[in-house]
Write an enzyme that holds these catalytic residues in place. Sequence first.
Site, PDB file in Angstrom:
ATOM      1  N   GLU A 167      -4.955   1.637   2.884  1.00  0.00           N
ATOM      2  CA  GLU A 167      -4.820   0.513   3.815  1.00  0.00           C
ATOM      3  C   GLU A 167      -4.912   0.948   5.260  1.00  0.00           C
ATOM      4  OE1 GLU A 167      -2.561  -2.221   6.528  1.00  0.00           O
ATOM      5  OE2 GLU A 167      -2.195  -0.107   6.024  1.00  0.00           O
ATOM      6  N   GLU A 168      -4.396   2.128   5.564  1.00  0.00           N
ATOM      7  CA  GLU A 168      -4.222   2.518   6.960  1.00  0.00           C
ATOM      8  C   GLU A 168      -5.534   2.657   7.727  1.00  0.00           C
ATOM      9  OE1 GLU A 168      -1.648   2.410   8.565  1.00  0.00           O
ATOM     10  OE2 GLU A 168       0.015   2.597   7.169  1.00  0.00           O
ATOM     11  N   ASP A 175       6.381   1.418   6.391  1.00  0.00           N
ATOM     12  CA  ASP A 175       4.939   1.166   6.375  1.00  0.00           C
ATOM     13  C   ASP A 175       4.279   2.097   5.371  1.00  0.00           C
ATOM     14  OD1 ASP A 175       2.416   0.273   6.982  1.00  0.00           O
ATOM     15  OD2 ASP A 175       2.161   1.633   8.678  1.00  0.00           O
ATOM     16  N   GLU A 228       4.371  -5.727   3.898  1.00  0.00           N
ATOM     17  CA  GLU A 228       3.794  -4.813   4.884  1.00  0.00           C
ATOM     18  C   GLU A 228       4.861  -4.363   5.866  1.00  0.00           C
ATOM     19  OE1 GLU A 228       2.045  -2.456   6.040  1.00  0.00           O
ATOM     20  OE2 GLU A 228       0.096  -3.406   5.717  1.00  0.00           O
ATOM     21  N   HIS A 236       4.493   4.352  12.667  1.00  0.00           N
ATOM     22  CA  HIS A 236       3.452   5.383  12.583  1.00  0.00           C
ATOM     23  C   HIS A 236       3.897   6.717  13.167  1.00  0.00           C
ATOM     24  CE1 HIS A 236      -0.369   2.714  11.871  1.00  0.00           C
ATOM     25  NE2 HIS A 236       0.538   2.604  10.905  1.00  0.00           N
ATOM     26  N   HIS A 278       0.847  -1.201   0.000  1.00  0.00           N
ATOM     27  CA  HIS A 278       0.000   0.000   0.000  1.00  0.00           C
ATOM     28  C   HIS A 278       0.875   1.242   0.000  1.00  0.00           C
ATOM     29  CE1 HIS A 278       0.487   1.169   4.311  1.00  0.00           C
ATOM     30  NE2 HIS A 278       0.614  -0.130   4.520  1.00  0.00           N
TER      31      HIS A 278
END
Length: 985
Positions: free
Chosen positions: A212-213, A178, A238, A311, A166
């Site tokens: 995706e998140e 990510d 991922e 994140h 993604h």
Amino acid sequence: MARLRTGRWNPFAFYRVPVTVVITLIYIALLAPLIVVQHVLPSVPESNPEGLDLLEAWRDLQSLTNGFHPYNSRKNDEVRSWLLTRIDEIISTNAAETLTRHDSARTFVFDDNQSNLTVVESNLGVYFEGTNIIVYVRGQEDDKREWWNEPGLAPSGKGGVLVNAHYDSVSTGYGATDDGVGVISCLQLIKYFTTPGHEPLRGLVVLFNNGEEDFLNGARVYSQHPISKLPHTFLNLEGAGAGGRATLFRSSDTEVTKFYKRSPYPFGSVFSDAGFKLGLIRSETDYVIFEGDMGLRGLDVAFIEPRARYHTNQDDAKHTSQQSLWHMLSAAVATTEGLVSDTSRDFEGRPQGPGKVPSGTGSGAVWFDLFGTAFAVFQLHTLFALSVTLLIVGPLTLLITSIILANQDRMYLFGISVSADDGFASVPLRGWRGFFRFPFIFGSTTASVVGLAFLMAKINPMIAHSSEYAVWSMMISAWIFVAWFLSRIANFARPTALHRIYVLTWMFLLAWVLLVITTVYENRDGIASGYFVIFYAFGTFLATWISYLELFSLPKRSDYANKFSGQISSRRTSLGGSRLLTPNPDFAGQHQEDDEPTESTSLLRSQRTSFANYTRSAEDDGEGDLLSTGVGTDESEARDANVYGYEQPWSANLPKWTWILQFLLIAPIITILVGQLGLLITSAIHQTMQDGSSALAPYLMIAIFTTLIFMPTLPFIHRYTYHIPTFLLLVFIATLIYNLVAFPFSGNNRIKLFFLQEVDLDTGANRVSLTGILPFVDDAAASIPSANGQNISCIPKGDRTECSWESDLIPHVITHPGSGKQQTPMNEWVKYKAIRLEPGRQNTNRAQFKISGLNTRGCLLHFDKPISQFHVAGSATDSRFPSNPSLEDGTEDGVREIRLWSRIWGNEWVIDVEWASHNNNNNNNNDDSDGGKDTLTGKATCLWSDANTQGTIPALDEVIQYTPEWVAITKLDAGLVKGSRSFEV
């Protein structure tokens, strides 16, 4: 007293110095490489592998991660355009020669601006418009038609391969791992498989999904594209960490997992797969959509550490490495090449549900790596068959061996005494000595580390966040010292040659029980995480069996008794009739009684002390291990040099070297399998407490793995010298103090606090919140200037605490102050219209909502009571993804929130909703004051997530600037800013 003799030095004998040296060196030799593999990545090749360009890949990663690019940001559109350009450049470079060689290898790019989908899960409904990029490299054996252009037409052939990553990030992270590394790996896969000589046999579909998140939207909407019918297998790339090694997270079956074995640096364990099946891992990846909802069979490869950077703004190219990129890329190329070259029909068969691809079913898999270089994979039913076999054969073998020993009169275990043929005396065997040691020592050592786990969770629960190896050191040093100390005390008090065989027997019994439990899970739930138990049980069984076989080297018990009796008779004669050594009935009875004690017997029993005739000066010398004594002999007589210390005289005939074989059967394989598993799990969970996970779990896990790793030392540790345990005692004291008092966070290991700003667009109320773990979230909130003097409200939010305060920092999400444009009034940020419609079926209430927001493509409707149905205008539905709740009208299980995502900025959504009539569910008693109509109340909210320009969200800028350096700020919800207006219809 006569001088005690020493025997010739034997470097392999079961004496203190050899035992200490051999065990220490083996553990160091095994644990050190495991730690190195966990943290040191394979080097990047000096020259590019054919079809790849590693420098280009690294530069692409830097370009991709030059800003935050969540779905709801302008930067996301820029990333999408950049990806389309890069894909076109790669294909154009390789296209001419590829088309000349194999026309079947043509490449197609689908810029999907059409697919959309509505999905309902639990109390949440989601409508999403996709902006996925799909690249199809046609396989040499693929259908040559452009079947995707014909509605209802399905591809023929064996099925293709999907590789997914993604390209959206979170609003507070640059998305390097990510999922930037996954995206760049996909670009290189396109480059590799469009390079002449690498054309795939099966079709390759490379998916760059967007969204995706927040709820895995991109993968779900991919299912609506016709090309999704082609792949039967998949590889999902991922990132759930921010670097390190890319781990095989989970797989669907053995047949697909075997292709990961081709990876040059395999890494992972089926243990993580079990974590998802048992619900221990709460986060999800696109894997669950491809495997669970669409019916594909595949693999999930992801970064899992460090979670502290996941994140956050440290998920950037600076904090990852080319080695991490190469590790994932090399695995992706090797695995994908195997999948697209597969000529079998393993991935054809009945679909596993309506609408799912006909990929068939595979067999449950067991898999794990060895030192990051080798990979074992086999079927779960093989593990089950071996487990059942060992459960039966192991105990049966030991039982048969025991019966044979008893028949040959060589069963010294559990023997109290034996009578000589002349009936002169009962000769003591002391066969019960050592029987109860293992339960006491094992229970005490395990209790000590489990107690430490509870202590850490109580006093300084977050210390593992930054100092996991200090916790490991504390646990290991405590376990080894306690085990050694108790073993030495027991051996000092009641020396016995049966310590090893009794401890091994207990260990096998424990391993057998664990094997029963894991076998049940294997058969009932398909859980393979206990694969290491069969190695534990098998090695322990062999080591135990060797100890039983050692007893065949002993004389028959009757022969030993006769020899002992003869020695006494001859001494009586030589002493001229002295009665000193002649046991009268009273003495014989007392002697027998004294020789029966177990570990629970009082050390002060009778007139004989537990420490009688125990000489320390000889045994403390390395050669002094050969000193021994006979039973019932005169102190002045020379002692048998083949008996260790004051152990039973009959043990002189036991082999001295078999202990090494036993240790090698148990310790190395267990240390490798359990050690790397312990390190893997530690890296995955030691920084999850900040997300609200259990504070006890990491410490308890380390305590359990410490016990499993070092339990193989228990049969031998009583022969350890004092030097290493004493050193470990000092290590334990130092690490205990550190772990209790050290501050758990630093600039490299920050705690994540979750930011959200909520604005009431009707009243202008503006509230900022930080959510996290107490007391750290409270301390961070108090450091914010705009919160000074405010009433900071801290309330529980699930497993965490939300601290919020009123703020005068208005977000500039519509018009930036530096743009020179006039600011838009708050009440115009979100526009909505709610219209009451005619009642629906069963007299349900109906209404239509129209909602839009300025400078956003994400809004939501929140209802104060659940609705029973809804429909978004223009939305597709799919039976694989429920689009309305399955419930009876009026239950509390309906939809409470509808999230709306559009590929167009400022889009207006039209939503029809239904909700149950209050009249119909309350015996026609209507308390509403609106003329009998049930009202529906709630909020119309829009989201803003673009924080790339400083000053757009001043409250976020302030929090980042003024919170301590040990704090990392990340997003709490789909939006950094939520602007809401109330409605009633």
